[in-house]
Motif scaffolding. Structure first.
Motif, mmCIF file in Angstrom:
data_model
loop_
_atom_site.group_PDB
_atom_site.id
_atom_site.type_symbol
_atom_site.label_atom_id
_atom_site.label_comp_id
_atom_site.label_asym_id
_atom_site.label_seq_id
_atom_site.Cartn_x
_atom_site.Cartn_y
_atom_site.Cartn_z
ATOM 1 N N VAL A 23 0.782 -1.159 -0.055
ATOM 2 C CA VAL A 23 -0.080 -0.145 0.017
ATOM 3 C C VAL A 23 0.986 1.446 0.031
ATOM 4 C CG1 VAL A 23 -1.691 1.264 1.472
ATOM 5 C CG2 VAL A 23 -2.049 -1.126 1.051
ATOM 6 N N GLY A 27 0.964 3.814 -2.997
ATOM 7 C CA GLY A 27 0.719 5.230 -2.943
ATOM 8 C C GLY A 27 1.950 6.057 -3.565
ATOM 9 N N LYS A 31 1.998 8.488 -7.607
ATOM 10 C CA LYS A 31 2.347 9.805 -7.668
ATOM 11 C C LYS A 31 3.256 9.994 -9.011
ATOM 12 C CE LYS A 31 2.141 11.380 -2.989
ATOM 13 N NZ LYS A 31 2.599 11.645 -1.752
#
Length: 143
Positions: A23, A27, A31
């Motif tokens: 996770v 994340g 980006k």
């Protein structure tokens, strides 16, 4: 105390830790993909379509625009005017497709690496091979 022990055992299992790491990396990777889409892919697509189109600013106003409010996406959002922001949806959809494709490619590479790490099967013992040959020979004589 058994509930705390159960929770501790659950929390330190490999799968939970792997999921947490996934996770966090996901994340950060998201980006990178956002930047790829917004800074590289979308400018090329907008140029190919004949202009410097900013997809995030493509919208249709659904309500009444108050006086002295510029007709820009950000200004209309701040003023609370309902807008149909289809350009943002296009950008996010391209984002998702690129992210899914990159993750698919990564999984393919990881699967190839895992297959390379599997040790070869040990050779069969000679007695097993001999017994199979005898069995097959007896089958052939009976038919």
């Amino acid at each position: 105390m058994s509930v705390l022990k159960e929770f501790r055992d659950f929390a330190v299992k490999g799968n939970v830790i792997d999921l947490a790491v996934g996770v966090i990396i996901g994340g950060a990777f998201g980006k990178i993909v956002d930047s790829l889409v917004n800074d590289i892919v979308m400018p090329v697509i907008s140029t190919l379509l004949g202009g410097h189109i900013d997809f995030t600013n493509l919208f249709v106003v659904l309500g009444k625009i108050p006086e002295n409010v510029p007709h820009t996406f950000d200004a209309l959002k701040k003023a609370g005017v309902p807008i149909f922001a289809y350009g943002n949806f296009i950008t996010i959809s391209i984002n998702f497709i690129l992210l899914a494709f990159v993750i698919f490619q990564m999984v393919k590479v990881v699967n190839k690496i895992r297959l390379m790490d599997i040790p070869p099967a040990p050779p069969e013992p000679e007695d097993t091979i001999l017994l199979r040959e005898i069995r097959d020979s007896l089958k052939n004589k009976n038919t």
